[in-house]
Write a protein that holds these residues in place. Sequence first.
Motif: not given
Length: 392
Positions: A66-73, A270-278
């Motif tokens: 979903v990207s890091n624009l959103y909350g990430s449970p 800092h950032g990453s598009t994919y980083g930490g995706n579900p």
Amino acid sequence: MSITPLMPVYPRCDVRPVRGDNCHLVSEDGRRFLDFASGIAVNLLGHSHPGLIGAIQKQADTLMHVSNLYGSPQGEALAQRLVDLTFADTVFFTNSGAEAVECAMKTARAYHQHAGNEDRYEIITFANAFHGRTMATISASNQEKMHKGFMPLLPGFRYVEFGNLEATKAAIGPHTAGIMVEPVQGEGGIRVGTEAFIKGLRELADANDLMLIFDEVQCGVARTGKLYAYEHFGIEPDILATAKGIGGGFPMGACLATEKAARGMVAGTHGSTYGGNPLAMAAGMAVLDAVANDEFFAHVRTMGEKLRSRLEQFIGNYPDLFVEVRGLGLMLGVKMAVESRPFVAHLRDRHGLLTVAAGDNVVRVLPPLVITDEHIDEFMEKLSAGAADYQP
Ligand SMILES: *Cc1c(COP(=O)(O)O)cnc(C)c1O
């Protein structure tokens, strides 16, 4: 046109794996290999672990990205798990080891520069280190073969002999921001830092307000018989890069840091598009579910000790070929008296055994951490046969 569609940056061998079966690989032409390379310390659960496969399948069905624009449970849960299990207070997820190291180096610089010390940027690194293949991570390594053709390097690194505390101390100056070390060097030839060296680095960092960064991309995630190798040395780093094994084969990594170390890593830095995706988080969680418990660590240590003592006994039969066995847990290296790369090829092509060559003429032995006594027996049989018919 003569260039291959796959950019020809790897001297690939002609084994072409198409299927994994626990600790074995099957190639396109039907050959079966015992995999004591594990995709270079990645497939720590082997190739067909139902927990890891199930977690990825289930998450792929539900939500991949979903990207890091959103909350990430999903990200919060895995970060919390890593915080609970380690020295760290906070985690940034990446897609690879080099990116985890990049984040670690940025965190160390930001620690000083966020507090107004703009002139503190230099990171001390060690000879024969490997930190990845991006511009910053090749600049962090003294290995000229990785620099050639890619000049100029990024400024801000000083290389010191691995294990030399006095030289490290002498390299600290007004611009130093941190010290970055692999507590067990991987590509450099499975060299384990001594306790005096690693503890000494901690003391130097404390005395000079430096960030101590551990690159545990290869030695982390239970490989050495502890979740992270720093636990062997009775100290903690400020920042740690992890990747390879943490996704068990799914590409992911992470930069772990204390609250103090991460003081400069504020919103927007800092950032990453994919980083930490579900999908990655599901893989990481499944790996920790399998490995992050005392029983599993004990298994790695037991298997590591058995394999090591078998290897130590064995190499005595071939003093012209082998020099010593070194390493920790199931991160082992056999130093050869001859070039290791052709011997690794011989084991692979003639005996169906996969290992990895490393610097200093070392054969890296990096089996899946789930191996059993039977795999060690098969490994020793193949290695013995390989040594017996080897003509260097
Ligand atoms: C493999 C490795 C890296 C780089 O990881 P990539 O996922 O290839 O970017 C960095 N540091 C160490 C110690 C490694 O072994």
